[in-house]
Design a protein around this motif. Structure first.
Motif, PDB file in Angstrom:
ATOM      1  N   ILE A 125       0.832  -1.200   0.000  1.00 36.61           N
ATOM      2  CA  ILE A 125       0.000   0.000   0.000  1.00 36.61           C
ATOM      3  C   ILE A 125       0.867   1.251   0.000  1.00 36.61           C
ATOM      4  N   THR A 126       1.982   1.226   0.722  1.00 36.87           N
ATOM      5  CA  THR A 126       2.910   2.353   0.678  1.00 36.87           C
ATOM      6  C   THR A 126       3.387   2.572  -0.752  1.00 36.87           C
ATOM      7  N   GLY A 127       3.722   1.489  -1.440  1.00 32.69           N
ATOM      8  CA  GLY A 127       4.128   1.582  -2.836  1.00 32.69           C
ATOM      9  C   GLY A 127       3.035   2.141  -3.723  1.00 32.69           C
ATOM     10  N   ASP A 131      -1.479  14.415   1.517  1.00 36.56           N
ATOM     11  CA  ASP A 131      -1.052  13.121   0.987  1.00 36.56           C
ATOM     12  C   ASP A 131       0.460  13.060   0.833  1.00 36.56           C
ATOM     13  N   PHE A 132       1.040  14.106   0.268  1.00 40.63           N
ATOM     14  CA  PHE A 132       2.490  14.131   0.065  1.00 40.63           C
ATOM     15  C   PHE A 132       3.214  14.015   1.396  1.00 40.63           C
ATOM     16  N   PHE A 133       2.771  14.772   2.378  1.00 42.02           N
ATOM     17  CA  PHE A 133       3.380  14.749   3.707  1.00 42.02           C
ATOM     18  C   PHE A 133       3.301  13.351   4.318  1.00 42.02           C
ATOM     19  N   LEU A 134       2.130  12.722   4.247  1.00 41.87           N
ATOM     20  CA  LEU A 134       1.955  11.401   4.855  1.00 41.87           C
ATOM     21  C   LEU A 134       2.762  10.335   4.124  1.00 41.87           C
ATOM     22  N   VAL A 135       2.809  10.411   2.807  1.00 36.61           N
ATOM     23  CA  VAL A 135       3.594   9.444   2.036  1.00 36.61           C
ATOM     24  C   VAL A 135       5.081   9.652   2.304  1.00 36.61           C
ATOM     25  N   ALA A 136       5.512  10.912   2.369  1.00 35.60           N
ATOM     26  CA  ALA A 136       6.929  11.196   2.637  1.00 35.60           C
ATOM     27  C   ALA A 136       7.349  10.633   3.988  1.00 35.60           C
ATOM     28  N   LEU A 137       6.461  10.665   4.971  1.00 27.84           N
ATOM     29  CA  LEU A 137       6.781  10.095   6.283  1.00 27.84           C
ATOM     30  C   LEU A 137       6.861   8.571   6.245  1.00 27.84           C
ATOM     31  N   SER A 138       6.211   7.945   5.274  1.00 33.27           N
ATOM     32  CA  SER A 138       6.214   6.486   5.160  1.00 33.27           C
ATOM     33  C   SER A 138       7.455   5.957   4.461  1.00 33.27           C
ATOM     34  N   VAL A 139       8.093   6.763   3.649  1.00 32.42           N
ATOM     35  CA  VAL A 139       9.191   6.303   2.801  1.00 32.42           C
ATOM     36  C   VAL A 139      10.394   5.780   3.596  1.00 32.42           C
ATOM     37  N   PRO A 140      10.867   6.462   4.658  1.00 33.39           N
ATOM     38  CA  PRO A 140      12.043   5.937   5.360  1.00 33.39           C
ATOM     39  C   PRO A 140      11.846   4.520   5.911  1.00 33.39           C
ATOM     40  N   ILE A 177      13.343  -2.407   2.502  1.00 36.07           N
ATOM     41  CA  ILE A 177      13.850  -2.784   1.180  1.00 36.07           C
ATOM     42  C   ILE A 177      15.353  -3.054   1.245  1.00 36.07           C
ATOM     43  N   PHE A 178      16.068  -2.173   1.933  1.00 37.06           N
ATOM     44  CA  PHE A 178      17.520  -2.296   1.993  1.00 37.06           C
ATOM     45  C   PHE A 178      18.003  -3.048   3.229  1.00 37.06           C
ATOM     46  N   ASP A 179      17.057  -3.627   3.985  1.00 36.43           N
ATOM     47  CA  ASP A 179      17.354  -4.443   5.154  1.00 36.43           C
ATOM     48  C   ASP A 179      18.285  -3.719   6.127  1.00 36.43           C
ATOM     49  N   LEU A 180      17.940  -2.470   6.415  1.00 34.26           N
ATOM     50  CA  LEU A 180      18.725  -1.685   7.361  1.00 34.26           C
ATOM     51  C   LEU A 180      18.354  -2.070   8.779  1.00 34.26           C
ATOM     52  N   SER A 181      19.260  -1.927   9.667  1.00 32.39           N
ATOM     53  CA  SER A 181      18.985  -2.185  11.071  1.00 32.39           C
ATOM     54  C   SER A 181      17.986  -1.152  11.565  1.00 32.39           C
TER      55      SER A 181
END
Length: 129
Positions: free
Chosen positions: A46-48, A75-84, A90-94
């Motif tokens: 859904i984030t995608g 919408d932009f603000f809420l999606v931008a907060l979801s990206v990190p 995706i990058f399997d960060l700690s």
């Protein structure tokens, strides 16, 4: 047809409802691990979808017209907060140092405020408040 799906507010509202239900179900502590896996997948999917919606709308309307709508800014603000949080998966960060970003994903439930857009005269009411 693909573009029309993302420009159709009713289709996006269905995705928002699914997102809200997913967030609600994910809040329970005693879920089966297979259910948790489905919830995590749906949440990331859904984030995608929201990112894709944002990009399609910016391309269709142009940057200036897109940001002229307060709903699109929200919408932009809420999606931008979801990206990190999505990038960390995706990058399997700690997540030990980035776990606070997961809280931002829950803010996407505020996308459901877009239902208010269908109330006649809501823009004037919101301006008055």
């Amino acid at each position: 047809m693909f573009k029309r799906f993302f420009l159709n507010e009713n289709c996006i509202l269905v995705i928002i409802i699914i997102n809200a239900i997913t967030i609600l179900i994910g809040a329970f502590d005693n879920l089966n691990p297979s259910v948790i896996a489905i919830i995590v997948f749906l949440d990331n999917f859904i984030t995608g979808v929201f990112i894709l919606e944002l990009l399609i709308k910016i391309k269709h309307y142009g940057l200036k017209e897109y940001f002229s709508s307060n709903w699109n800014r929200l919408d932009f603000f809420l999606v931008a907060l979801s990206v990190p949080a999505l990038l960390s998966l995706i990058f399997d960060l700690s997540m030990s140092n980035l776990s606070f970003f997961l809280v931002f994903r829950v803010l996407r439930v505020f996308k459901s405020f877009r239902f208010l857009k269908f109330i006649p005269g809501i823009e004037n009411l919101m301006l008055g408040v």
